[in-house]
Design an enzyme around this catalytic site. Structure first.
Site, short mmCIF file in Angstrom:
data_model
loop_
_atom_site.label_atom_id
_atom_site.label_comp_id
_atom_site.label_asym_id
_atom_site.label_seq_id
_atom_site.Cartn_x
_atom_site.Cartn_y
_atom_site.Cartn_z
N ASN A 184 48.53 32.38 31.15
CA ASN A 184 48.15 31.34 30.19
C ASN A 184 47.99 29.98 30.87
O ASN A 184 48.54 28.97 30.41
CB ASN A 184 49.18 31.24 29.07
CG ASN A 184 49.29 32.54 28.30
OD1 ASN A 184 48.29 33.13 27.90
ND2 ASN A 184 50.52 33.01 28.11
N ARG A 189 46.08 23.32 36.98
CA ARG A 189 47.50 23.24 36.58
C ARG A 189 48.35 24.17 37.44
O ARG A 189 49.49 23.83 37.80
CB ARG A 189 47.65 23.59 35.10
CG ARG A 189 49.06 23.36 34.58
CD ARG A 189 49.09 23.27 33.05
NE ARG A 189 50.45 23.04 32.58
CZ ARG A 189 51.26 24.01 32.16
NH1 ARG A 189 50.84 25.25 32.13
NH2 ARG A 189 52.48 23.72 31.73
N ARG A 239 57.94 30.73 32.68
CA ARG A 239 57.64 31.32 33.99
C ARG A 239 58.81 31.13 34.97
O ARG A 239 58.93 31.88 35.94
CB ARG A 239 56.37 30.69 34.57
CG ARG A 239 55.16 30.82 33.66
CD ARG A 239 53.98 30.01 34.19
NE ARG A 239 52.90 29.88 33.22
CZ ARG A 239 52.85 28.92 32.29
NH1 ARG A 239 53.83 28.02 32.22
NH2 ARG A 239 51.85 28.86 31.44
N LYS A 283 47.09 42.59 35.44
CA LYS A 283 46.17 41.66 36.10
C LYS A 283 46.83 41.00 37.30
O LYS A 283 46.24 40.93 38.38
CB LYS A 283 45.70 40.58 35.13
CG LYS A 283 44.57 39.73 35.69
CD LYS A 283 44.51 38.34 35.11
CE LYS A 283 45.53 37.43 35.76
NZ LYS A 283 45.33 36.02 35.40
N PRO A 300 40.92 42.84 39.48
CA PRO A 300 41.69 42.17 38.43
C PRO A 300 40.81 41.88 37.21
O PRO A 300 39.70 41.36 37.35
CB PRO A 300 42.13 40.85 39.09
CG PRO A 300 42.00 41.10 40.57
CD PRO A 300 40.86 42.05 40.72
N ASP A 302 40.66 39.92 33.60
CA ASP A 302 41.17 39.02 32.58
C ASP A 302 40.05 38.80 31.56
O ASP A 302 39.00 39.44 31.64
CB ASP A 302 41.65 37.69 33.19
CG ASP A 302 40.53 36.96 33.94
OD1 ASP A 302 39.36 37.40 33.88
OD2 ASP A 302 40.83 35.94 34.58
N HIS A 304 38.06 36.45 31.24
CA HIS A 304 36.87 35.91 31.91
C HIS A 304 36.01 37.04 32.49
O HIS A 304 34.80 37.10 32.29
CB HIS A 304 37.34 34.96 33.02
CG HIS A 304 36.26 34.10 33.59
ND1 HIS A 304 35.73 33.02 32.92
CD2 HIS A 304 35.61 34.17 34.76
CE1 HIS A 304 34.81 32.45 33.67
NE2 HIS A 304 34.71 33.14 34.80
N GLN A 321 37.17 44.52 20.23
CA GLN A 321 38.54 44.42 20.72
C GLN A 321 38.81 43.03 21.30
O GLN A 321 38.00 42.49 22.04
CB GLN A 321 38.74 45.50 21.81
CG GLN A 321 40.17 45.68 22.25
CD GLN A 321 40.29 46.89 23.19
OE1 GLN A 321 39.49 47.81 23.12
NE2 GLN A 321 41.27 46.86 24.07
N PHE A 352 33.09 36.23 39.84
CA PHE A 352 34.09 35.34 39.23
C PHE A 352 33.88 33.91 39.72
O PHE A 352 33.87 32.95 38.94
CB PHE A 352 35.50 35.83 39.59
CG PHE A 352 36.60 35.01 38.99
CD1 PHE A 352 37.09 35.29 37.72
CD2 PHE A 352 37.18 33.95 39.69
CE1 PHE A 352 38.10 34.55 37.15
CE2 PHE A 352 38.19 33.19 39.14
CZ PHE A 352 38.65 33.49 37.87
#
Length: 415
Positions: A184, A189, A239, A283, A300, A302, A304, A321, A352
């Site tokens: 998330n 960040r 985390r 992931k 991986p 996600d 995206h 979905q 990506f």
């Protein structure tokens, strides 16, 4: 006496303290590879110059058309305390004893002196080997691009612009604990969180232009019982617990060498082993497998990447979905592995990268540019570029930027 603040190296100051490695941009683009969300420790400290920590040393990298240039900083008084070690021991959260105070005093003194580059033959050979290993230069990327392009017309279109996107071979501990921070979250960040993690728990290496560089924390430092509270204070939220518990579980159950040992087991076994750790889903496990454990087939997935699969490959485009289940993750991964082959994870990273809005903003244009031809003039090598349109998710933004740039002459960029 006036002290001299150490500065980030720039190639234009002279090549005397730089080392070089032959490598075409078609095989490695530093700007794309280091900023596409694989590693979170590299910063552009001058135009085209990237500074970061790798293998316990601080590096600045830059490149010309056929050469990668690298400068390694070596603090005069800290040999053995980080710059020359492959992994610092980590820094205790409790800084009360005399040895810690003496170390910090020595560090403060040395930070005022100019670091010098490593110059011995042994170090030079070792560092070149480190770079070759980190960028996996034994893998011929141009050959892979040709194979992927022949199998996939969409990839071929993307690859004409986004050349030189390589997978890094990172330290498994750094890769795992960096990616635990990604849930998330977004790249800028995550970079800040990883930097705070290193400053709080990692061994100090050197200071350049008032920026302090630290090694990545050791497993022992991460597993300390006081780490969770410390990291919560630093803004890690939930985390923080995952980081501390995963480190403790690895040390208590498996031992120091376990993560690196996963390089020698099959992909699915390594992925499932990682998934037993707190905060590690499919992931994150796939990212660690691909980017540090030599599993080139790991893809991986996600939201995206799922959007890329639906939008550009018509993969289950009617599927309403909303969450990525383990089955969907596996099915999309298998789809791309069948399409691209054993290095499918590498191919996915190109798409990506090409889809990241970040690169549109960095280049201040709606697309990246590809060299058309080289011209010599005014004593400097200049490169003329042609525009190539890339389909992105940010269609409206791209259209607006294209309108703004309409009529603009072809750019000429100094190399």
């Amino acid at each position: 006496m006036k002290t001299v603040m150490a500065k980030h190296a720039v190639l234009s100051s002279g090549v005397k303290m730089w080392r070089s490695l032959s490598c075409a941009k078609s095989e490695l683009r530093l700007d794309l590879t280091l900023a596409c969300g694989q590693s979170f420790r590299w910063r552009e400290t001058a135009e085209g110059h990237w500074t970061g920590v790798m293998a316990g040393r601080v590096w600045t990298l830059t490149q010309t058309d056929d050469t990668v240039w690298y400068h390694v900083y070596k603090d005069k008084g800290m040999q053995g305390e980080g710059c020359d070690s492959k992994r610092g021991a980590g820094v205790s959260l409790q800084m009360g004893n005399k040895s810690d105070k003496s170390f910090k005093a020595a560090l403060k003194k040395e930070e005022q002196e100019e670091p010098v580059a490593v110059t011995s033959v042994h170090d030079t050979e070792e560092e070149e080997d480190m770079l070759r290993d980190y960028f996996q230069l034994n893998v011929k990327l141009g050959d892979l691009y040709e194979e992927w392009g022949a199998a996939d017309p969409h990839f071929k279109c993307i690859a004409d612009v986004f050349t030189g996107v390589r997978m890094l071979r990172q330290d498994p501990t750094e890769c795992l604990f960096s990616f635990i921070c990604t849930s998330n979250n977004h790249i800028s960040r995550i970079q800040g969180m990883v930097e705070r993690l290193c400053q709080a728990l990692g061994a100090p290496l050197c200071q350049l232009d008032q920026t302090s560089y630290h090694n990545f924390p050791s497993l022992s430092a991460l597993a300390d019982s006081s780490v969770e509270a410390c990291l919560r204070d630093l803004g890690f939220g939930y985390r923080a617990r995952f980081l501390q518990q995963s480190a403790k579980q690895i040390l208590d159950t498996h031992g120091l060498q376990w993560l690196e040992g996963l390089r020698g087991v099959p992909y699915v076994q390594a992925r499932d082993a990682l998934r037993t750790l707190p905060g590690v889903g499919t992931k994150v496990a796939d990212c660690v497998c691909l980017m540090s454990l030599d599993k080139a087939e790991a893809v991986p997935i996600d939201t995206h990447v799922w959007q890329i699969a639906k939008r550009d490959y018509n993969y289950a485009s009617g599927n309403a979905q909303k969450s990525i289940t383990d089955k969907l993750h596996r099915d999309i991964g298998d789809f791309f592995r069948k399409l691209w082959g054993p290095y499918a994870g590498w191919a996915q990273s190109v798409l990506f990268c090409a889809d990241l809005k970040k690169f549109q903003k960095l280049k201040e244009m709606p697309d990246l540019k590809q060299p058309l031809k080289e011209e010599k003039g005014g004593g400097k090598m200049r490169v003329a570029y042609k525009k190539t349109k890339i389909k992105t998710e940010e269609d409206e933004t791209v259209k607006a930027m294209e309108t703004k740039s309409a009529g603009r002459k072809k750019a000429k960029v100094s190399v």
